[in-house]
Motif scaffolding. Structure first.
Motif, PDB file in Angstrom:
ATOM      1  N   LEU A  96      31.472  45.391  60.946  1.00 10.90           N
ATOM      2  CA  LEU A  96      30.282  45.067  60.153  1.00 10.90           C
ATOM      3  C   LEU A  96      29.872  46.185  59.203  1.00 10.90           C
ATOM      4  O   LEU A  96      28.959  45.997  58.397  1.00 10.90           O
ATOM      5  N   LEU A  97      30.537  47.342  59.283  1.00  4.98           N
ATOM      6  CA  LEU A  97      30.051  48.521  58.579  1.00  4.98           C
ATOM      7  C   LEU A  97      31.023  49.019  57.521  1.00  4.98           C
ATOM      8  O   LEU A  97      32.231  49.056  57.746  1.00  4.98           O
ATOM      9  N   ALA A 105      23.948  53.874  61.249  1.00  2.18           N
ATOM     10  CA  ALA A 105      23.975  52.986  62.419  1.00  2.18           C
ATOM     11  C   ALA A 105      23.873  53.793  63.705  1.00  2.18           C
ATOM     12  O   ALA A 105      23.191  53.379  64.660  1.00  2.18           O
ATOM     13  N   TRP A 123      32.705  52.993  70.401  1.00  2.00           N
ATOM     14  CA  TRP A 123      32.432  52.243  69.167  1.00  2.00           C
ATOM     15  C   TRP A 123      33.607  51.322  68.878  1.00  2.00           C
ATOM     16  O   TRP A 123      34.648  51.734  68.372  1.00  2.00           O
ATOM     17  N   SER A 151      24.096  48.520  70.362  1.00  2.00           N
ATOM     18  CA  SER A 151      23.812  47.672  69.205  1.00  2.00           C
ATOM     19  C   SER A 151      25.048  46.838  68.892  1.00  2.00           C
ATOM     20  O   SER A 151      26.128  47.096  69.407  1.00  2.00           O
ATOM     21  N   THR A 152      24.866  45.849  68.038  1.00  2.00           N
ATOM     22  CA  THR A 152      25.983  45.010  67.592  1.00  2.00           C
ATOM     23  C   THR A 152      26.582  45.508  66.281  1.00  2.00           C
ATOM     24  O   THR A 152      27.338  44.784  65.635  1.00  2.00           O
ATOM     25  N   ASN A 153      26.275  46.741  65.909  1.00  4.95           N
ATOM     26  CA  ASN A 153      26.856  47.334  64.706  1.00  4.95           C
ATOM     27  C   ASN A 153      28.255  47.848  65.004  1.00  4.95           C
ATOM     28  O   ASN A 153      28.512  49.055  65.036  1.00  4.95           O
ATOM     29  N   GLN A 194      28.075  53.604  56.088  1.00  8.93           N
ATOM     30  CA  GLN A 194      26.992  53.062  56.907  1.00  8.93           C
ATOM     31  C   GLN A 194      27.066  53.509  58.367  1.00  8.93           C
ATOM     32  O   GLN A 194      26.120  53.272  59.132  1.00  8.93           O
ATOM     33  N   PHE A 195      28.160  54.157  58.764  1.00  5.36           N
ATOM     34  CA  PHE A 195      28.338  54.503  60.169  1.00  5.36           C
ATOM     35  C   PHE A 195      27.291  55.503  60.654  1.00  5.36           C
ATOM     36  O   PHE A 195      26.724  55.347  61.743  1.00  5.36           O
ATOM     37  N   TRP A 242      34.952  54.867  60.445  1.00  6.36           N
ATOM     38  CA  TRP A 242      34.189  55.954  59.838  1.00  6.36           C
ATOM     39  C   TRP A 242      35.135  56.986  59.243  1.00  6.36           C
ATOM     40  O   TRP A 242      35.013  57.403  58.099  1.00  6.36           O
ATOM     41  N   SER A 292      33.231  45.170  67.634  1.00  4.16           N
ATOM     42  CA  SER A 292      32.037  44.314  67.622  1.00  4.16           C
ATOM     43  C   SER A 292      30.769  44.996  68.108  1.00  4.16           C
ATOM     44  O   SER A 292      29.676  44.513  67.796  1.00  4.16           O
ATOM     45  N   ASN A 293      30.885  46.067  68.868  1.00  2.82           N
ATOM     46  CA  ASN A 293      29.709  46.664  69.489  1.00  2.82           C
ATOM     47  C   ASN A 293      29.756  48.184  69.459  1.00  2.82           C
ATOM     48  O   ASN A 293      30.825  48.790  69.366  1.00  2.82           O
TER      49      ASN A 293
END
Length: 299
Positions: free
Chosen positions: A39-40, A48, A11, A33-35, A44-45, A75, A14-15
């Protein structure tokens, strides 16, 4: 029912990339994913991750993650282990989750106090390389946005150095005056080797040699792919000049993606250095597997 025993997670900023691992240590599922971390928000982790792996879970399932997911803004922060230390250090942080099926853990990064330096994610690739190459001593180079040079001995990271060569290449080629003289693709081996030789012999002249790329394009209509290769050669040459105490007289393993890893291999072999190239994804999965075994107490 699935045959996933545990989940390996890489993790980054960017990806997000995940693998479902079976009891034999083989990846039987894979998703991306691109999460990325940037971005989080912290809450939200889990969502995702579960969006990718929820159908893999039969019951309580261990997940092991490396990378920027363990950064201060990730996270949950996974503390750094201090060199000299084993690549996976002493810390595997357990992360509370809402879904009881997910037993989430994050591997710690590594820090060096003098000179100050940190890594997060690369230590897992180093652990993977050492798991696949028993009793290996030498230097591991991990090319990327922030390239790491890591001295490894007796299964421990002894010291390391980070160089921002990849980020400098991106900034100079996209946001400086050289953006007009450097294409986003194409290559010239001769221009790369010329830039490499120039920077290694006179690294103090780097700034002047960089502007030569622009001047040559204006006065001689030098092709932009030539400018791109020369810029890469100059920056990697300056890096090799700075890291000579690491690679001189050493066995070097390259853990990185093509074509960048190949440029480092070419540069080092030109200096008579024995180089082993490895697959970075395989090293990541092997390192996460080492983390899983460490958590489970498997020897």
């Amino acid at each position: 029912m699935t045959d996933v025993e545990w989940i390996a997670i890489d993790w980054g900023t960017s990806n997000l990339r995940v693998w479902g691992m079976n009891a034999n240590g083989r990846a039987v599922r894979e998703a991306t994913s691109t999460n990325g971390m940037n971005l989080l928000a912290r809450d939200q982790f889990e969502d995702a991750l579960m969006a990718l792996v929820s159908t893999w879970l039969n019951g309580p399932t261990i997940a092991i993650a490396c990378g920027m997911v363990g950064a201060r803004q990730g996270w949950m922060e996974a503390p750094y282990s201090t060199v000299p230390c084993e690549p996976l250090g002493e810390g595997i942080v357990k992360v509370p989750t809402q879904d009881a099926r997910l037993q989430m853990h994050i591997l710690s990064g590594i820090k060096q106090t003098s000179p100050a330096d940190v890594m997060r994610g690369e230590e897992t690739q180093i652990a993977g390389f050492l798991a696949l190459n028993k009793d290996w001593d030498g230097v591991i180079c991990l090319p990327g946005t922030h390239t790491k040079w890591v001295h490894v001995s007796a299964g421990e990271v002894v010291s390391f150095q980070t160089l921002m060569t990849g980020e400098l290449f991106g900034l100079i080629s996209e946001q400086s005056v050289l953006a007009h003289s450097v294409t986003s693709e194409g290559w010239s081996d001769a221009a790369f080797e010329e830039g490499l030789s120039t920077a290694m012999s006179r690294p103090e002249a780097l700034a002047a040699r960089l502007f030569n790329i622009r001047a040559s394009q204006l006065l001689e209509d030098t092709a932009q792919d030539t400018g791109r290769a020369r810029l890469s050669g100059l920056l990697i040459g300056a890096e090799l000049a700075a890291t000579k105490p690491y690679w001189l007289g050493q066995n070097v393993a390259i853990v990185g993606s093509a074509p960048l890893a190949s440029h480092y291999t070419t540069a080092l072999r030109g200096q008579g250095v024995p180089v082993t190239e490895t697959d970075p994804v395989a090293m990541t999965v092997a390192g996460l597997t080492a983390g899983y075994k460490k958590l489970k107490g498997i020897t």
